[in-house]
Design a protein around this motif. Structure first.
Motif, mmCIF file in Angstrom:
data_model
loop_
_atom_site.group_PDB
_atom_site.id
_atom_site.type_symbol
_atom_site.label_atom_id
_atom_site.label_comp_id
_atom_site.label_asym_id
_atom_site.label_seq_id
_atom_site.Cartn_x
_atom_site.Cartn_y
_atom_site.Cartn_z
ATOM 1 N N LYS A 287 -0.853 -1.061 6.868
ATOM 2 C CA LYS A 287 -0.888 -1.237 5.425
ATOM 3 C C LYS A 287 0.062 -0.246 4.746
ATOM 4 O O LYS A 287 -0.031 0.955 4.981
ATOM 5 N N GLU B 57 -6.519 -8.009 0.622
ATOM 6 C CA GLU B 57 -6.260 -7.884 2.041
ATOM 7 C C GLU B 57 -5.601 -9.188 2.480
ATOM 8 O O GLU B 57 -5.825 -10.227 1.855
ATOM 9 N N TYR C 219 -6.499 -2.401 7.309
ATOM 10 C CA TYR C 219 -7.468 -2.950 6.362
ATOM 11 C C TYR C 219 -8.887 -2.948 6.936
ATOM 12 O O TYR C 219 -9.746 -3.680 6.455
#
Length: 755
Positions: A359, A389, A642
């Motif tokens: 991420k 997400e 995530y």
């Protein structure tokens, strides 16, 4: 600081035992059932006096040792019931500068301070030694610091050039102000004396009687002014002397705090590096990784440690009688075959991906977006992908199948009550993936679909379709070759309240077993996302679930207890009772929605006394609890992916032959997963505008049909249609077939172009 902490320590838990408790062996990690956190984050670095972790503290002979969260900082050892209490309630504080540290055999630590004795116990001998090391280091630092606090003399401690310049600048400003005050002091004294002399001279002049009286009155006022001025002058002089005396000590204290902060930052960084290094070494160890089953995170000793202990449950359901359970011994009851043996997955040869791109670190002001959205539906708030997400709501819905093997095992049960226990565990397991998943999934476009074909690996096929956009609703259908079918229609109702976000799933979940015909129905509980604006986001599940077997009329009442700072209960606690059609209880369920669920068979029940709220308690005698479900560990590096589970990492994996409306083909979601968030935001706006244009065109067609007197059917989903359910009486979308046949033919000509 010490005095502040000691004032807080006057709570009920500040007093230690009046007499010394007996020595005992180290308690197991699972004692008291207080969660799965390790006893401490890491061993203290050399020279560090900051340390946190769990210890057991002796309270009294009625309660014995109780698990408490201890924080060692700046020579003070404070303790709390939970980590969350650190923000508001300190249960007690021990000043190590005046404390005596003693160690006993086993895992005990004895602290004596201010006439009180504290008996503490670590979970292992190694952990006890770590704590003793940290306490001794902290005490060694606290003693000279205490001496310095009462010593007003001494040379300045060395400091870095930048810190010294800042301190000198502050002191220079203070000295300048003190000089101004001293100058004013001298002027008041000088002018006051001159005024007094002038008034005395006036009294010596020959003036009329009336003028003499006025002069006398002015002289009296001048005398009062002189007395007041002298008092102020004396106070100013005392202040100047005190400020000058203490300025050096203030400078040393300020410099000490700066050094402590720098040292703490370096220590935390060092501990983080050590933790990551040890974690990688553990994962790469071939012996450990090969011998550890996927479903096991804790040692076997911890798993079984609670079996010999009595367990109590109070007020499990608000609308039903409270109950207490007492575990029966093996000598009083024969062991029976239980449906609750641990479950293990057998992995097939098909290889799925195990990671996605990390991420990116994008920053965005959430309040600038959300401040005008309070009270609105979440689906109507134009959110950038920064808060998403890279999965759609259809894929999140499919994640409910992560522990599908519970249903495979339930399909083989001969007893409907044992089957109900496994169905209840399955209903709880769907929340285990949400504990760290605070990001928002993508809102599916109308007509978007998602398939999960695990026929070869696990014997099931799953299909989701977005059947409505306002309100957003998704239909889901799963059929398994291992004896069960599941279907549901979920409508998400959500409200942003400023500090938190409430998500209320509406709609029923249906599960039918092919051989027995048992048909189970239940609904989801409310999810709440806290600290939306300020603080770290965290999720809680609360409410009740009633599972009903409509063929046998068996029921299961599950209660998800909401988290409370002031509760002594285990966080994320779930309790439940499985009863037959006559209301007689047969199983007790207990655990947490983020870790595990256990069941205990009831062998005897009786009415007990009234509880604290006046409710009569039912006492259940049960067999030892058996594990129904245990959460799988998260994949390596999950915090940068995530917090996806092993299943979630595969959901957006590209596959050949899927429908043209499948979520895997959604471009903005694909760009976000690749880390190209700016492009993803642009693509997201394009897709939403395209969807709005289609809706406007559909509304215009409906208006034209109304003007011409024709019927307008409106939007119809492709793979689902509305039918009235004979059990619940609700009208909802159910699968009408055709999708898997179209996939076999690779004929997607009927699919709309939504991307």
């Amino acid at each position: 600081l010490a005095r502040t902490h000691l004032r807080q320590a006057h709570s009920s838990e500040a007093t230690a035992s009046l007499s010394r408790p007996g020595r005992s062996v180290c308690p197991p990690m699972s004692e008291q059932g207080k969660g799965s956190a390790s006893t401490s984050a890491a061993a203290p670095a050399p020279g560090s006096d900051t340390y946190k972790g769990w210890l057991f503290k002796w309270t009294n002979y009625l309660k014995g040792y109780q698990r408490r969260w201890f924080v060692l900082s700046n020579g003070l050892l404070s303790y709390y019931r939970t980590q969350a209490e650190m923000a508001h309630t300190c249960r007690g504080t021990i000043n190590l500068a005046t404390a005596h540290i003693d160690t006993e055999d086993a895992c005990n630590i004895v602290l004596s301070s201010g006439g009180r004795t504290y008996h503490l116990k670590a979970s292992t001998e190694v952990e006890r030694q770590r704590w003793v090391t940290a306490l001794e280091l902290a005490k060694a630092k606290a003693i000279p610091l205490l001496a310095d606090s009462w010593n007003d003399s001494g040379d300045e401690e060395p400091a870095s050039q930048s810190d010294r310049s800042e301190i000198q600048g502050t002191l220079k400003t203070l000295v300048s102000k003190l000089d101004d005050l001293s100058t004013c002091n001298d002027l008041i004294a000088k002018h006051g004396a001159a005024l007094q002399r002038s008034l005395s001279e006036l009294e010596g002049l020959r003036v009329p009687v009336e003028g003499g009286e006025k002069i006398k009155a002015v002289n009296e006022r001048a005398t009062l002014f002189r007395i007041t001025s002298n008092a102020m002058i004396n106070a100013c002089r005392d202040f100047l002397d005190l400020a000058e005396t203490h300025s050096r000590r203030w400078q040393r204290a300020l410099q000490y705090e700066r050094e402590q902060r720098t040292h703490l930052e370096e220590t935390i960084e060092q501990l983080a590096k050590q933790h990551n290094s040890l974690e990688r070494a553990w994962r790469e160890a071939p012996v450990l990784s090969a011998s550890t089953p996927k479903g096991s995170e804790r040692p076997l000793k911890e798993e079984a440690s609670d079996e010999d202990e009595d367990t109590e449950y109070f007020d499990a359901m608000e609308d039903s009688p409270a109950f207490i359970t007492v575990t029966a011994t093996e000598n009083t009851q024969h062991r029976s075959v239980s449906p609750t043996d641990p479950i293990h997955i057998i992995l097939k040869s098909i290889q799925r991906r195990t990671h996605i791109p990390d991420k990116p670190n994008y920053s965005l002001n959430l309040w600038s977006i959300m401040k005008n959205c309070i009270g609105k539906e979440l689906s109507k708030i134009p959110m950038p992908v920064n808060f998403n997400e890279p999965l759609s709501m259809l894929q999140r819905l499919t994640e409910d199948l992560e522990y599908h093997e519970l249903l495979d095992k339930a399909a083989r049960c001969d007893s409907s009550l044992e089957q109900m226990c496994l169905v209840a565990a399955f209903s709880v397991s769907s929340y285990s993936t949400t504990v760290y998943r605070t990001a928002k999934p993508f809102n599916p476009l109308l007509g978007e679909t998602y398939e999960l074909d695990r026929l070869e690996e696990f014997g099931y096929r799953s299909l989701c379709e977005q059947v409505s956009h306002h309100p957003p609703a998704a239909a889901h259908h799963v059929i398994s070759q291992r004896g069960w079918t599941l279907w549901q229609e979920i409508t998400i109702a959500s409200k942003f309240r400023g500090k938190y976000l409430s998500i209320m799933p509406l709609g029923a979940i249906h599960l039918q077993f092919h051989s027995s015909g048992n048909h189970y129905v239940w609904r989801k509980v409310t999810s709440t996302v806290h600290n939306i604006i300020v603080g770290k986001l965290w999720i809680d599940q609360s409410g009740e679930i009633e599972i009903v077997n409509h063929r046998t009329k068996d029921t299961c009442q599950l209660k998800f207890s909401p988290y409370s700072y002031f509760s002594r209960e285990v966080p994320r606690k779930v309790t439940g009772v499985v009863a037959d059609s006559g209301g007689q209880a047969h199983y007790i369920l207990s655990g947490t929605w983020d870790d595990k669920i256990e069941s205990a068979k009831i062998i005897q029940s009786s009415r007990g006394g009234s509880g604290s709220e006046g409710k009569q308690k039912t006492v259940y005698q049960t067999l030892s609890p058996k594990l129904l479900w245990k959460k799988y560990p998260l994949p390596e590096n999950a915090e940068n992916m995530y917090y996806f589970s092993a299943l979630a990492l595969t959901l957006n994996e590209q596959e050949d032959g899927v429908g043209l409306t499948d979520s895997r083909l959604r471009p903005d979601q694909r760009l976000m997963e690749a880390g190209r968030w700016d492009e993803a935001n642009t693509e997201k706006q394009r897709l939403e505008e395209k969807q709005r244009a289609v809706r406007r065109r559909r509304e215009a067609e409906a208006t034209d049909a109304l003007d011409e007197g024709r019927e307008y059917e409106g939007y119809q989903p492709l793979w689902f249609h509305q039918r009235r359910n004979s059990i619940t009486g609700e009208t909802n979308f159910v699968y009408k077939g055709g999708y898997w046949e179209s996939k076999e033919r690779q004929d997607w000509s009927m699919c709309p172009e939504i991307f």
